[in-house]
Write a protein that holds these residues in place. Structure first.
Motif, PDB file in Angstrom:
ATOM      1  N   LEU A 254      63.383 163.417  35.090  1.00  0.00           N
ATOM      2  CA  LEU A 254      62.806 161.971  35.286  1.00  0.00           C
ATOM      3  C   LEU A 254      64.120 161.157  34.972  1.00  0.00           C
ATOM      4  N   SER A 255      64.207 159.852  35.474  1.00  0.00           N
ATOM      5  CA  SER A 255      65.338 159.121  35.157  1.00  0.00           C
ATOM      6  C   SER A 255      64.957 158.053  33.971  1.00  0.00           C
ATOM      7  N   THR A 256      63.737 158.067  33.834  1.00  0.00           N
ATOM      8  CA  THR A 256      63.214 157.323  32.774  1.00  0.00           C
ATOM      9  C   THR A 256      62.007 157.839  31.894  1.00  0.00           C
ATOM     10  N   LEU A 257      61.530 157.234  30.941  1.00  0.00           N
ATOM     11  CA  LEU A 257      60.505 157.673  30.122  1.00  0.00           C
ATOM     12  C   LEU A 257      59.671 156.719  29.432  1.00  0.00           C
ATOM     13  N   MET A 258      58.634 157.071  28.890  1.00  0.00           N
ATOM     14  CA  MET A 258      57.657 156.107  28.334  1.00  0.00           C
ATOM     15  C   MET A 258      58.019 155.855  26.576  1.00  0.00           C
ATOM     16  N   SER A 259      58.316 154.607  26.541  1.00  0.00           N
ATOM     17  CA  SER A 259      58.271 154.482  24.935  1.00  0.00           C
ATOM     18  C   SER A 259      57.154 154.241  24.410  1.00  0.00           C
ATOM     19  N   PRO A 260      57.056 154.060  22.957  1.00  0.00           N
ATOM     20  CA  PRO A 260      55.903 153.816  22.321  1.00  0.00           C
ATOM     21  C   PRO A 260      55.465 152.306  22.687  1.00  0.00           C
ATOM     22  N   ARG A 261      56.581 151.505  22.884  1.00  0.00           N
ATOM     23  CA  ARG A 261      56.095 150.096  23.414  1.00  0.00           C
ATOM     24  C   ARG A 261      55.248 150.253  24.762  1.00  0.00           C
ATOM     25  N   THR A 262      55.635 151.324  25.724  1.00  0.00           N
ATOM     26  CA  THR A 262      55.036 151.193  26.900  1.00  0.00           C
ATOM     27  C   THR A 262      53.648 151.499  26.730  1.00  0.00           C
ATOM     28  N   VAL A 263      53.292 152.554  25.803  1.00  0.00           N
ATOM     29  CA  VAL A 263      52.011 153.320  25.667  1.00  0.00           C
ATOM     30  C   VAL A 263      51.159 152.315  25.158  1.00  0.00           C
ATOM     31  N   ILE A 264      51.629 151.353  23.977  1.00  0.00           N
ATOM     32  CA  ILE A 264      50.851 150.212  23.685  1.00  0.00           C
ATOM     33  C   ILE A 264      50.554 149.188  24.848  1.00  0.00           C
ATOM     34  N   THR A 265      51.428 149.221  25.747  1.00  0.00           N
ATOM     35  CA  THR A 265      50.919 148.298  26.784  1.00  0.00           C
ATOM     36  C   THR A 265      49.969 148.909  27.731  1.00  0.00           C
ATOM     37  N   TRP A 266      50.101 150.269  28.005  1.00  0.00           N
ATOM     38  CA  TRP A 266      49.258 150.772  28.774  1.00  0.00           C
ATOM     39  C   TRP A 266      47.711 150.839  28.170  1.00  0.00           C
ATOM     40  N   ALA A 267      47.785 150.775  26.758  1.00  0.00           N
ATOM     41  CA  ALA A 267      46.332 150.498  26.007  1.00  0.00           C
ATOM     42  C   ALA A 267      45.927 149.193  26.322  1.00  0.00           C
ATOM     43  N   GLU A 268      46.619 148.327  26.153  1.00  0.00           N
ATOM     44  CA  GLU A 268      46.254 147.047  26.232  1.00  0.00           C
ATOM     45  C   GLU A 268      45.821 146.750  27.679  1.00  0.00           C
ATOM     46  N   ASN A 269      46.345 147.028  28.732  1.00  0.00           N
ATOM     47  CA  ASN A 269      46.137 147.013  30.056  1.00  0.00           C
ATOM     48  C   ASN A 269      44.959 147.680  30.422  1.00  0.00           C
ATOM     49  N   ILE A 270      44.515 148.859  29.736  1.00  0.00           N
ATOM     50  CA  ILE A 270      43.139 149.338  29.962  1.00  0.00           C
ATOM     51  C   ILE A 270      41.986 148.349  29.699  1.00  0.00           C
ATOM     52  N   GLY A 271      42.150 147.518  28.592  1.00  0.00           N
ATOM     53  CA  GLY A 271      41.090 146.579  28.396  1.00  0.00           C
ATOM     54  C   GLY A 271      40.996 145.566  29.587  1.00  0.00           C
ATOM     55  N   ILE A 272      42.112 145.310  30.391  1.00  0.00           N
ATOM     56  CA  ILE A 272      42.094 144.511  31.280  1.00  0.00           C
ATOM     57  C   ILE A 272      41.601 145.035  32.804  1.00  0.00           C
ATOM     58  N   PHE A 273      42.111 146.382  32.887  1.00  0.00           N
ATOM     59  CA  PHE A 273      41.487 146.721  34.109  1.00  0.00           C
ATOM     60  C   PHE A 273      40.473 147.810  34.411  1.00  0.00           C
ATOM     61  N   GLY A 274      40.209 148.156  33.026  1.00  0.00           N
ATOM     62  CA  GLY A 274      39.090 149.151  32.754  1.00  0.00           C
ATOM     63  C   GLY A 274      39.011 150.259  33.217  1.00  0.00           C
ATOM     64  N   ASP A 275      40.205 151.098  33.663  1.00  0.00           N
ATOM     65  CA  ASP A 275      40.326 152.301  34.023  1.00  0.00           C
ATOM     66  C   ASP A 275      41.889 152.745  33.554  1.00  0.00           C
ATOM     67  N   ALA A 276      42.069 153.814  32.898  1.00  0.00           N
ATOM     68  CA  ALA A 276      43.196 154.463  32.386  1.00  0.00           C
ATOM     69  C   ALA A 276      44.291 154.846  33.446  1.00  0.00           C
ATOM     70  N   GLY A 277      43.791 155.192  34.483  1.00  0.00           N
ATOM     71  CA  GLY A 277      44.686 155.672  35.831  1.00  0.00           C
ATOM     72  C   GLY A 277      45.423 154.293  36.341  1.00  0.00           C
ATOM     73  N   LYS A 278      44.349 153.228  36.616  1.00  0.00           N
ATOM     74  CA  LYS A 278      45.066 151.946  37.141  1.00  0.00           C
ATOM     75  C   LYS A 278      46.149 151.415  36.030  1.00  0.00           C
ATOM     76  N   ALA A 279      45.574 151.463  34.866  1.00  0.00           N
ATOM     77  CA  ALA A 279      46.477 150.851  33.834  1.00  0.00           C
ATOM     78  C   ALA A 279      47.533 151.490  33.730  1.00  0.00           C
ATOM     79  N   PHE A 280      47.868 152.659  33.924  1.00  0.00           N
ATOM     80  CA  PHE A 280      48.895 153.758  33.743  1.00  0.00           C
ATOM     81  C   PHE A 280      49.946 153.383  34.967  1.00  0.00           C
ATOM     82  N   ARG A 281      49.448 153.216  36.284  1.00  0.00           N
ATOM     83  CA  ARG A 281      50.215 153.013  37.331  1.00  0.00           C
ATOM     84  C   ARG A 281      50.821 151.588  37.000  1.00  0.00           C
ATOM     85  N   LEU A 282      49.954 150.729  36.552  1.00  0.00           N
ATOM     86  CA  LEU A 282      50.456 149.233  36.561  1.00  0.00           C
ATOM     87  C   LEU A 282      51.602 149.192  35.535  1.00  0.00           C
ATOM     88  N   SER A 283      51.400 149.926  34.537  1.00  0.00           N
ATOM     89  CA  SER A 283      52.268 149.810  33.140  1.00  0.00           C
ATOM     90  C   SER A 283      53.476 150.682  33.003  1.00  0.00           C
TER      91      SER A 283
END
Length: 333
Positions: A254-283
């Motif tokens: 891979l040419s990039t990676l997930m930082s802890p900041r990205t994981v936190i953003t992913w968790a916050e976006n789950i609360g917005i979009f209601g799905d871990a997969g959708k939030a993962f794609r957008l985060s």
């Protein structure tokens, strides 16, 4: 100057009997304390040594590991005033040192010298953090190099003045590459620094991604709606995905990676979009090269035991979330 000694064990909850210097009272430049922050043991002790023993410190690490925040949170608990400056390509020597400006006094325009952040900081008990140190311009590097000398005096040539450094002044810098340049293509704009620059830093420490258990705790502290049995299981799977991206980056998949900041953003976006997969794609997924996305989807499938759904072509507008229900549904998959 600092007017009390505090216990590292009591203030930072680290296994150490050390006592370090601190201020009794905070002023407007002291960062706010984040009670949920988790300290890295070795890095915290290095930062405390820099504060207590007046050592110049360079903190290196990948993006999103919280280098500047780590220094700020130590300063917050010591009530030590702290100022951050980002050394992007637009910061020049004049921005740091100062320049002549036209001001209005008594109805007349006069030319007056306005001090930059460096003269202001070195005359006060302030911790100055130079963010993105390896992205600084050459003219900026020479200003900083003078501060790293043993006597640390700063000469203002335009003013024919030599400024003494306040005994409470502390200097920190953060960098992604420790002066090695853009070797892996990940940090465009960073410079190769000569050994004379690096050699002047008294302490050089590295802040890496936290262990899985600590990272889970960090995410739960930032998104407390997930702090229940199903939520903790969800976050553990998210952190496992993040680790796979870091392993993939390390071996060149891979040419990039997930930082802890990205994981936190992913968790916050789950609360917005209601799905871990959708939030993962957008985060995260949409930030990656298209050719790498199938591998990232495979990482998701390994950790969540379900496929990462392809994005819908029709428009989608998320409804107002109900946090408890949303997180429970996301955790259930």
């Amino acid at each position: 100057m600092p007017d009390e000694m505090v216990s590292v064990r009591e203030v930072f909850h680290l296994d150490s009997d050390l006592k370090v210097a601190a201020f009794r009272e905070a002023d407007e430049h002291v960062p706010e304390v984040d009670p949920a922050y988790r300290f890295n043991h070795d890095v915290t002790l290095a930062i405390l040594a820099a504060f207590t023993r007046n050592r110049r410190m360079l903190l290196q690490g990948l993006h999103g590991t919280g280098k500047s925040t780590h220094i700020e949170q130590v300063a917050a608990r010591l009530n030590w005033p702290c100022v951050r400056v980002n050394l992007d390509g637009h910061i020049s020597r004049l921005d740091l040192v100062g320049r002549d400006t036209v001001v209005l006094k008594d109805g007349k325009q006069i030319t007056e010298f306005q001090e930059g952040i460096v003269p202001w900081a070195i005359q006060r008990p302030v911790a100055l953090i130079l963010d993105e140190y390896d992205a600084g311009r050459p003219d900026v590097m020479f200003v900083i190099q003078r501060l790293l000398e043993r006597d640390g005096k700063l000469t203002l040539l335009d003013q024919n003045r030599v400024l003494d450094v306040h005994p409470g002044f502390r200097l920190f810098a953060t960098a992604n590459t420790v002066g090695l340049g853009n070797l892996n293509g990940m940090y465009h704009g960073v410079q190769r620094l000569n050994h004379a620059q690096i050699d002047r830093w008294n302490i050089v420490a590295a802040l890496n991604h936290p262990p899985a258990e600590d990272e889970i705790g960090i995410v739960l502290a930032r998104v407390p709606e997930l702090d229940h049995a199903a939520g903790r299981e969800l976050v553990a799977s998210m952190v496992a995905v993040a680790k796979l991206t870091r392993d993939g980056f390390r071996v060149g998949d891979l040419s990039t990676l997930m930082s802890p900041r990205t994981v936190i953003t992913w968790a916050e976006n789950i609360g917005i979009f209601g799905d871990a997969g959708k939030a993962f794609r957008l985060s995260f997924v949409n930030k990656c090269d298209e050719a790498e996305q199938p591998l990232i989807a495979e990482y998701f499938q390994r950790c969540f035991d379900r496929e990462l759904e392809a994005p819908r072509t029709a428009g989608y507008l998320p409804a107002e979330p109900q946090p408890a229900a949303v997180f429970a549904a996301a955790a259930a998959g």
